[in-house]
Design a protein around this motif. Sequence first.
Motif, PDB file in Angstrom:
ATOM      1  N   LYS A  70       0.774  -1.497   0.064  1.00 21.34           N
ATOM      2  CA  LYS A  70      -0.039  -0.116   0.370  1.00 21.34           C
ATOM      3  C   LYS A  70       0.671   0.923   0.025  1.00 21.34           C
ATOM      4  O   LYS A  70       1.112   2.453  -0.711  1.00 21.34           O
ATOM      5  N   GLN A  71       2.261   1.414   0.798  1.00 21.09           N
ATOM      6  CA  GLN A  71       2.878   2.600   1.421  1.00 21.09           C
ATOM      7  C   GLN A  71       3.781   2.548  -0.359  1.00 21.09           C
ATOM      8  O   GLN A  71       3.966   3.541  -0.922  1.00 21.09           O
ATOM      9  N   SER A  72       4.070   1.689  -0.747  1.00 19.98           N
ATOM     10  CA  SER A  72       5.417   1.244  -2.170  1.00 19.98           C
ATOM     11  C   SER A  72       3.817   1.868  -3.007  1.00 19.98           C
ATOM     12  O   SER A  72       4.705   2.566  -3.923  1.00 19.98           O
ATOM     13  N   ARG A  73       2.879   1.409  -3.862  1.00 17.87           N
ATOM     14  CA  ARG A  73       2.044   1.726  -4.633  1.00 17.87           C
ATOM     15  C   ARG A  73       1.784   3.549  -4.428  1.00 17.87           C
ATOM     16  O   ARG A  73       2.045   4.014  -5.715  1.00 17.87           O
ATOM     17  N   LYS A  74       1.530   3.981  -3.958  1.00 20.15           N
ATOM     18  CA  LYS A  74       1.293   5.456  -3.631  1.00 20.15           C
ATOM     19  C   LYS A  74       2.800   6.368  -3.710  1.00 20.15           C
ATOM     20  O   LYS A  74       2.928   7.228  -4.736  1.00 20.15           O
ATOM     21  N   TYR A  75       3.966   5.677  -2.720  1.00 24.26           N
ATOM     22  CA  TYR A  75       4.653   6.254  -3.666  1.00 24.26           C
ATOM     23  C   TYR A  75       5.696   6.268  -5.058  1.00 24.26           C
ATOM     24  O   TYR A  75       6.193   6.960  -5.663  1.00 24.26           O
ATOM     25  N   PHE A  76       5.116   5.103  -5.430  1.00 27.81           N
ATOM     26  CA  PHE A  76       4.969   4.919  -7.041  1.00 27.81           C
ATOM     27  C   PHE A  76       4.652   6.249  -7.767  1.00 27.81           C
ATOM     28  O   PHE A  76       5.292   6.431  -8.722  1.00 27.81           O
ATOM     29  N   ILE A  77       3.403   6.500  -7.376  1.00 23.49           N
ATOM     30  CA  ILE A  77       2.794   7.127  -8.499  1.00 23.49           C
ATOM     31  C   ILE A  77       3.198   8.336  -8.321  1.00 23.49           C
ATOM     32  O   ILE A  77       3.397   9.431  -9.492  1.00 23.49           O
TER      33      ILE A  77
END
Length: 630
Positions: free
Chosen positions: A224-231
């Motif tokens: 969840k955290q990873s996806r937010k920062y990849f966006i």
Amino acid sequence: MKPGRGKMSGGFGGPGGKRPLGFGGPRGMRGAVGGAKPKNASATINRLLAYIGRDKIKILFVFACVLGSSLASLAGSYILRPVINNLVYSDGTAKEKINNLVIGILTMACIYLAGVVCSYLQQRIMIGVSQNALIRIREELFRKIQKLPLKYHDTHTHGDIMSRFTNDLDAVGEMLNNTMSQIFSGIITLVGTVALMFFTNWILAIIIIVTVPLMVYVGGMIGKQSRKYFIGQQQALGAVNGYIEETVTGQKVIKVFCHEETVVEEFEFLSDNLREKQRKAQFFGSIMAPVMGNLSQISYALSATIGGVLCLTLNFDIGGLAIFTNYSRHFARPISELSMQMNTIYAALAGAERVFEVMDETPEKGDSPDAIEICSEANRVEGAQPIKGEVVLKNVTFGYVPGKTVLKNINVTAKPGQKIAFVGSTGAGKTTVTNLINRFYEIEEGEILIDGINIKNIKKDSLRSNIAIVLQDTHLFSGTVRENIRYGRLDATDEEVVAAAKVACAHSFIERLPQGYDTVLDGDGANLSQGERQLLNIARAAISKAPILILDEATSSVDTRTEKYIERGMDRLMKNRTTFVIAHRLSTVRNADLIIVLEHGEIIEQGTHEELLGMGGRYYQLYTGAVELD
């Protein structure tokens, strides 16, 4: 009064040594700096699958290869059980044990070889499928860019748009090449492993399964955290690309105003933002694998320890324990592999969302069902209505932004062959008038007629092909001089190309080029002077048989001597054409049939040069230098 293009907007206003207070930079930059909330991943995945699904037969074959590869891996591991048990429990001779060992090893080798072949075919075919999907996405994106209204290009930086074609699509391609097949392989391996684990020893299987919720929970939290920062990373990358494109193309302006240090500060700000987004994205993406690996080690240790106890107490065979511990690794491997692909997955989803954002933009308003085609009398087209070139603007009111009017109740009548000039201060609405004639923007009130036909009832392609434009900003394409002139009418002959160049007074300098008309131009005609590039633009308009001509500061980039040649060429070019001229040099519009003075979007004066001078009004003040064109 065109909408801002985001070119260095507010970028140079900051106090020295500090990040500029009103930092705007490219328009596409602001959202990236602030970050973004995660969007609908499932919808993005479904759209990507739709592009892949067009190669259904190949996909089915890939899945068959993945199935074969996964089953080969599982079956090869299971062969260990009889091989080990034969060595430990068999009462046969040493020779028999060795023979059985050799047979077991050869069997395993054949199974694994079949798995290698399946893996090779799977990867080779999947790359082809993914590249087919990418070319479909890329072509659809490019087609959509061509259909978007001019307003979209006015409000988005070129660098950010190009980043969607390059960085974002590269991220999508990386995922399609490898991750899709790995996900399917992981699912098969996971299901097969669980089945064989229960078949081998249900007690140990239950113990391993109990650890699954913990792995899923931890993986979900990190993901969840990873996806937010990849966006945020993909958006910040687009902002950096946009700023680089701006500063590279505007390098001369930067040096003229000595803003090198300022743009470096602004770039460092954007670069720091990208670094921070990348640091967080890569951190959360990279810790997934070790965390999941350590959790799998816990399950492996539990299975080995408890399995050893079962061997001592419940006669669990050693071969079964060996393959079960191997399967416990198999069980964790697909989860670990998927976790290691999280960087790729989230970067690809973020990139795909940015690509689909462009695809979902509202395209330029289409033609009405009863729209007609028009043509010039000199270039008749079957089924098209010939026009002479009369242009009438009736009570036209328009604003780029709702509630902010740029043009107010404009009324202009241009008879065929007349030369109409627009003069006035910067931002008065001169260029806006010509944008509306071309239907680059739709008017709010009033109507524009060509030979009595409302332009809304004319097909846009037909309308624009009958209007030749020479813009203030020159643009040449990579190719020969001949090809750039012919861009005005692709079916023009070589003789017509030369004739157009002569009309534009470009023939003499073209003849002096190394290969004449076959000289290749690169980098927007970087090997030509600004004036020569403009002459080619004028020649491009001259080759068109359009009955309507628009000259938007066409001579602003040439010297006075060249301007005189161009004016003579323009007189020939404008003959029998309805011409609209936008000019700051009032000397270039003295022979206009009608001069219209615009201020704040309204017509305040109109008439011939002599009539306007006789009025002693705004035009007289501009012409005599009593006031300046601001």
